[in-house]
Design an enzyme around this catalytic site. Structure first.
Site, short mmCIF file in Angstrom:
data_model
loop_
_atom_site.label_atom_id
_atom_site.label_comp_id
_atom_site.label_asym_id
_atom_site.label_seq_id
_atom_site.Cartn_x
_atom_site.Cartn_y
_atom_site.Cartn_z
N CYS A 119 0.81 -1.23 0.00
CA CYS A 119 0.00 0.00 0.00
C CYS A 119 0.84 1.28 0.00
CB CYS A 119 -0.94 0.00 1.20
SG CYS A 119 -2.05 -1.43 1.25
N HIS A 259 -3.70 7.00 1.29
CA HIS A 259 -4.04 5.57 1.15
C HIS A 259 -5.44 5.29 1.65
CE1 HIS A 259 -4.10 1.32 1.34
NE2 HIS A 259 -3.86 1.24 2.64
N ASN A 289 -10.10 -1.12 -0.40
CA ASN A 289 -8.66 -0.91 -0.32
C ASN A 289 -8.02 -1.53 -1.55
OD1 ASN A 289 -5.93 -0.91 0.22
ND2 ASN A 289 -6.11 -1.77 2.27
#
Length: 350
Positions: A119, A259, A289
């Site tokens: 990420c 993020h 995500n």
């Protein structure tokens, strides 16, 4: 970390590629021991996109790359540096970067795959591309972040399955004249096994010297409490450090692309950073995500909402991989163009 005093580099286009398949919370709950209401309450995520079995991460990467190049008005032969980030590739080898270059027609040998940044990939990928562009004669970099989160989560395990989705994002960066472009950066790391995913050979292999439990599953494991604590501790501080180095206040920032671990966490980080909610776009509510690609989905939203004009200051921040974290501050030297993304849901479902 220092302020950036090398040759200026600035992004000029951003693009996304999304699978057509939309997976709602209700659909997930057909195989998970939870409810749509619980997922929404805990995460703010309503739906996400999954690739079909016959579709590949490479397909998404290629689509986002071609869109970003078209939006920037460049051709494959103009790409001097290619950075490709993916923690869930179709293959460990051949290289995803080389595969993408072959499909798109990119000829440069300066190809770098980031495979374990997860990420945090977009921040580290753009920083790395900016560094590589310092070589005389190089002008243009393409950074592509693609993930198949649906492929690395256990279909029966609610604590990870509810979060992840599939997507790719791409950014074109170019050298520029003047003092603007990348103003500053902040990078850091802290070890944690609160996020881990084994290679195939490691599953069920006892390693007496290992500090982590012997993995029994090939899927990703996340300790939610650890991830939450680290994200709330590291990301706001990193954003603040990068802004201080750039000599920019929060109020001067047009938008923060952070993020998208989950929708509620993004909003919380925005508040901790002191940013107005409308300057911290949320895409996790409809995309989940998307790991390496997730900050680029937020960057695309900022560009689509006309918050990335020439002279605007934007900040990109991310954390992942147990843990790498960092932030980049740009003062744009040209309008950052958002390539068209059919089906991308706007806030409020518009």
């Amino acid at each position: 970390m220092p302020a950036w005093d090398l040759v200026p580099v600035s992004p000029c286009s951003v693009a996304l590629a999304l699978p057509e398949k939309v997976v709602t919370n209700a659909e997930l709950c057909e195989t998970l021991d939870t409810t749509p209401e619980w997922i929404e309450e805990k995460t703010g995520i309503l739906e996400r996109r999954f690739l079909e079995s016959h579709e590949t991460v490479l397909d998404l990467a290629v689509e986002s790359a071609e869109k970003a190049m078209a939006a920037a008005g460049i051709r494959a032969r103009d790409v001097d540096v290619l950075v490709v980030a993916c923690t869930s590739p179709d293959w460990i080898m051949p290289s995803l970067g080389v595969s993408l270059a072959e499909r798109v027609g990119i000829e440069t040998p300066r190809i770098l795959d980031l495979t374990q940044h997860a990420c945090a990939s977009s921040v580290y990928g753009m920083y790395t591309a900016a560094c590589l562009l310092q070589e005389p004669g190089l002008e243009t970099a393409l950074v592509v972040c693609a993930e198949r989160g649906s492929g690395i989560t256990d279909p029966q395990e609610r604590l990870t399955r509810i979060f992840f989705g599939d997507a790719a994002g791409a950014v074109v960066l170019r050298k520029t004249d003047g003092a603007d472009g990348l103003l500053s950066y902040d990078l850091g790391h802290v070890y944690s096994d609160g996020v881990r995913m084994p290679t195939a050979w490691r599953v069920d292999q006892e390693v007496p010297t290992s500090t982590t439990p012997t993995p029994r599953s090939p899927y990703i494991f996340m300790d939610g409490n650890v991830v939450l604590r680290e994200a709330m501790t590291r990301v706001p501080k990193s954003l603040s450090e990068a802004l201080s180095l750039a000599g920019v206040t929060v109020d001067e920032v047009s938008g923060f692309a952070v993020h998208q671990a989950n929708a509620k966490l993004v909003r919380r980080i925005g508040r901790m950073a002191g940013a107005a909610p409308d300057r911290v776009p949320v895409t996790a509510d409809t995309l989940g995500n998307t790991a390496a690609a997730s900050p680029l989905t937020a960057l695309w939203r900022l560009a689509d909402e006309a918050r990335t004009r020439r002279g605007d200051v934007i900040v990109i921040g991310a954390i992942g991989a147990g843990f790498l974290f960092g932030s980049l501050v740009f003062r744009l030297t040209t309008d950052l163009i958002a390539a068209d993304v059919p089906g991308m849901t706007r806030p409020g479902g518009k």
